[in-house]
Design a protein around this motif. Structure first.
Motif, PDB file in Angstrom:
ATOM      1  N   PRO A 255      53.491  21.712  17.760  1.00 51.27           N
ATOM      2  CA  PRO A 255      54.601  21.418  18.682  1.00 51.27           C
ATOM      3  C   PRO A 255      55.131  19.995  18.560  1.00 51.27           C
ATOM      4  N   ARG A 256      54.323  19.093  18.067  1.00 48.38           N
ATOM      5  CA  ARG A 256      54.770  17.716  17.865  1.00 48.38           C
ATOM      6  C   ARG A 256      55.437  17.513  16.513  1.00 48.38           C
ATOM      7  N   GLY A 257      55.498  18.527  15.712  1.00 48.47           N
ATOM      8  CA  GLY A 257      56.045  18.408  14.368  1.00 48.47           C
ATOM      9  C   GLY A 257      54.969  18.642  13.328  1.00 48.47           C
ATOM     10  N   TYR A 258      55.243  18.214  12.104  1.00 47.30           N
ATOM     11  CA  TYR A 258      54.284  18.398  11.025  1.00 47.30           C
ATOM     12  C   TYR A 258      53.072  17.489  11.242  1.00 47.30           C
ATOM     13  N   ALA A 259      51.909  18.027  10.952  1.00 49.72           N
ATOM     14  CA  ALA A 259      50.662  17.260  10.969  1.00 49.72           C
ATOM     15  C   ALA A 259      49.889  17.585   9.700  1.00 49.72           C
ATOM     16  N   ALA A 260      48.869  16.796   9.436  1.00 46.26           N
ATOM     17  CA  ALA A 260      48.083  16.984   8.215  1.00 46.26           C
ATOM     18  C   ALA A 260      46.611  16.814   8.532  1.00 46.26           C
ATOM     19  N   MET A 261      45.803  17.463   7.724  1.00 41.19           N
ATOM     20  CA  MET A 261      44.363  17.297   7.803  1.00 41.19           C
ATOM     21  C   MET A 261      43.916  16.569   6.532  1.00 41.19           C
ATOM     22  N   VAL A 262      43.324  15.407   6.727  1.00 43.41           N
ATOM     23  CA  VAL A 262      42.881  14.594   5.594  1.00 43.41           C
ATOM     24  C   VAL A 262      41.362  14.494   5.629  1.00 43.41           C
ATOM     25  N   GLU A 263      40.794  14.343   4.463  1.00 47.14           N
ATOM     26  CA  GLU A 263      39.345  14.207   4.338  1.00 47.14           C
ATOM     27  C   GLU A 263      39.009  12.806   3.848  1.00 47.14           C
ATOM     28  N   ALA A 264      38.126  12.132   4.571  1.00 40.54           N
ATOM     29  CA  ALA A 264      37.600  10.846   4.113  1.00 40.54           C
ATOM     30  C   ALA A 264      36.480  11.139   3.121  1.00 40.54           C
ATOM     31  N   THR A 265      36.788  10.996   1.855  1.00 38.67           N
ATOM     32  CA  THR A 265      35.854  11.426   0.804  1.00 38.67           C
ATOM     33  C   THR A 265      34.513  10.698   0.831  1.00 38.67           C
TER      34      THR A 265
ATOM     35  N   LYS B 144      32.835  12.591   3.807  1.00 35.32           N
ATOM     36  CA  LYS B 144      33.067  14.042   3.864  1.00 35.32           C
ATOM     37  C   LYS B 144      33.395  14.524   5.270  1.00 35.32           C
ATOM     38  N   LEU B 145      34.231  13.785   5.993  1.00 40.17           N
ATOM     39  CA  LEU B 145      34.687  14.184   7.312  1.00 40.17           C
ATOM     40  C   LEU B 145      36.200  14.322   7.288  1.00 40.17           C
ATOM     41  N   THR B 146      36.735  15.282   8.073  1.00 36.30           N
ATOM     42  CA  THR B 146      38.174  15.531   8.107  1.00 36.30           C
ATOM     43  C   THR B 146      38.750  15.088   9.447  1.00 36.30           C
ATOM     44  N   TYR B 147      40.017  14.655   9.406  1.00 38.46           N
ATOM     45  CA  TYR B 147      40.719  14.196  10.600  1.00 38.46           C
ATOM     46  C   TYR B 147      42.139  14.751  10.568  1.00 38.46           C
ATOM     47  N   VAL B 148      42.668  15.061  11.753  1.00 39.08           N
ATOM     48  CA  VAL B 148      44.058  15.485  11.894  1.00 39.08           C
ATOM     49  C   VAL B 148      44.896  14.238  12.157  1.00 39.08           C
ATOM     50  N   VAL B 149      45.933  14.051  11.359  1.00 38.45           N
ATOM     51  CA  VAL B 149      46.745  12.841  11.452  1.00 38.45           C
ATOM     52  C   VAL B 149      48.208  13.229  11.621  1.00 38.45           C
ATOM     53  N   TYR B 150      48.949  12.345  12.274  1.00 39.37           N
ATOM     54  CA  TYR B 150      50.374  12.515  12.519  1.00 39.37           C
ATOM     55  C   TYR B 150      51.125  11.303  11.960  1.00 39.37           C
TER      56      TYR B 150
ATOM     57  N   SER C 225      43.204   5.144  -0.664  1.00 34.79           N
ATOM     58  CA  SER C 225      42.618   5.697  -1.888  1.00 34.79           C
ATOM     59  C   SER C 225      41.386   6.536  -1.609  1.00 34.79           C
ATOM     60  N   GLU C 226      40.847   6.478  -0.389  1.00 37.49           N
ATOM     61  CA  GLU C 226      39.655   7.246  -0.027  1.00 37.49           C
ATOM     62  C   GLU C 226      40.002   8.547   0.694  1.00 37.49           C
ATOM     63  N   LEU C 227      41.286   8.905   0.732  1.00 35.57           N
ATOM     64  CA  LEU C 227      41.726  10.089   1.465  1.00 35.57           C
ATOM     65  C   LEU C 227      42.178  11.184   0.516  1.00 35.57           C
ATOM     66  N   GLN C 228      41.975  12.417   0.953  1.00 37.85           N
ATOM     67  CA  GLN C 228      42.508  13.591   0.273  1.00 37.85           C
ATOM     68  C   GLN C 228      43.202  14.473   1.304  1.00 37.85           C
ATOM     69  N   VAL C 229      44.359  14.995   0.944  1.00 41.99           N
ATOM     70  CA  VAL C 229      45.120  15.842   1.854  1.00 41.99           C
ATOM     71  C   VAL C 229      44.591  17.265   1.732  1.00 41.99           C
ATOM     72  N   VAL C 230      43.927  17.734   2.774  1.00 40.80           N
ATOM     73  CA  VAL C 230      43.310  19.060   2.751  1.00 40.80           C
ATOM     74  C   VAL C 230      44.312  20.135   3.159  1.00 40.80           C
ATOM     75  N   GLY C 231      45.126  19.860   4.182  1.00 40.69           N
ATOM     76  CA  GLY C 231      46.079  20.857   4.652  1.00 40.69           C
ATOM     77  C   GLY C 231      47.225  20.212   5.392  1.00 40.69           C
ATOM     78  N   ILE C 232      48.355  20.926   5.429  1.00 34.82           N
ATOM     79  CA  ILE C 232      49.543  20.501   6.157  1.00 34.82           C
ATOM     80  C   ILE C 232      50.009  21.685   6.995  1.00 34.82           C
ATOM     81  N   PHE C 233      50.290  21.452   8.281  1.00 36.20           N
ATOM     82  CA  PHE C 233      50.671  22.540   9.170  1.00 36.20           C
ATOM     83  C   PHE C 233      51.645  22.014  10.211  1.00 36.20           C
ATOM     84  N   ARG C 234      52.310  22.953  10.878  1.00 34.67           N
ATOM     85  CA  ARG C 234      53.294  22.602  11.896  1.00 34.67           C
ATOM     86  C   ARG C 234      52.686  22.732  13.286  1.00 34.67           C
TER      87      ARG C 234
END
Length: 204
Positions: free
Chosen positions: A106-116, A119-125, A95-104
């Motif tokens: 070489p490992r497949g789809y990944a996402a960038m989420v923000e810990a509200t 206010k820090l962002t992380y790349v997650v798989y 509930s503390e995450l927001q999906v900032v971006g989704i991109f492709r």
């Protein structure tokens, strides 16, 4: 004659026994016996107390600061044991995450989420762990999680939860665009110096 005497003797014995029993009953009834109930209080029937079983409730997660401290302790223990350190995402709730971006990648789809909260962002798989769940899939416009609900009776329940890609904020985007355009139109120090050199000097 003897029979009459025998009958009269038996009658006398029975009468004597009856008098003795009556006297004993009167003596026994004259003894006072106290009762636990107040004789002047209104009678109330006893109610059987039933043990009410409490229904299980959802266990609330600890506060953010407590989760961050636990993450730092686990990270330090992993470093000391020369093992891979846990990722910071394990300290945050879904509930503390927001999906900032989704991109492709070489490992497949990944996402960038923000810990509200911080206010820090992380790349997650897919497979990324969080405090109360796990990232199952990254789709084109949303993330699919498996969230864990813990109950007070020790039961654990898994539910599927999705998070859509955060829509762009028109107000913030317009402010950013106007700021960039104003910065681009403003003359810089180098341009001012070059324009001064190009102008011919007037001789008196």
């Amino acid at each position: 004659m003897k029979n009459d005497l025998l009958v009269s003797a038996l009658l006398a014995i029975c009468l004597a026994g009856g008098f003795v029993a009556q006297a004993a009953a009167q003596q026994a009834s004259s003894v006072y016996r106290s009762t636990s109930r107040d004789p002047f209080a209104r009678y109330k029937p006893r109610t059987v107390e039933r043990l009410t079983k409490r229904a299980p409730v959802v266990v609330e997660p600890p506060a953010l600061q407590k989760r961050i401290e636990d993450y730092k302790a686990r990270k330090l223990a992993a470093i000391n044991a020369q093992q891979p350190a846990p990722k910071p995402t394990t300290a945050f709730l879904l509930s503390e995450l927001q999906v900032v971006g989704i991109f492709r990648t070489p490992r497949g789809y990944a996402a960038m989420v923000e810990a509200t909260p911080i206010k820090l962002t992380y790349v997650v798989y897919p497979g990324e762990l969080f405090f109360d769940g796990q990232l199952v899939a990254v789709e084109e416009n949303r993330l699919v999680f498996r969230r864990e609900k813990r109950w007070s009776d020790g039961r654990r329940e898994m539910v599927v939860e999705t998070k859509p890609l955060r829509q762009p904020d028109a107000v913030s985007d317009s402010m950013t665009a106007s700021r960039n355009s104003s910065d681009a139109g403003a003359p810089t120090k180098e341009s001012e110096e070059k324009s001064e050199k190009r102008q011919p000097s007037s001789k008196q």
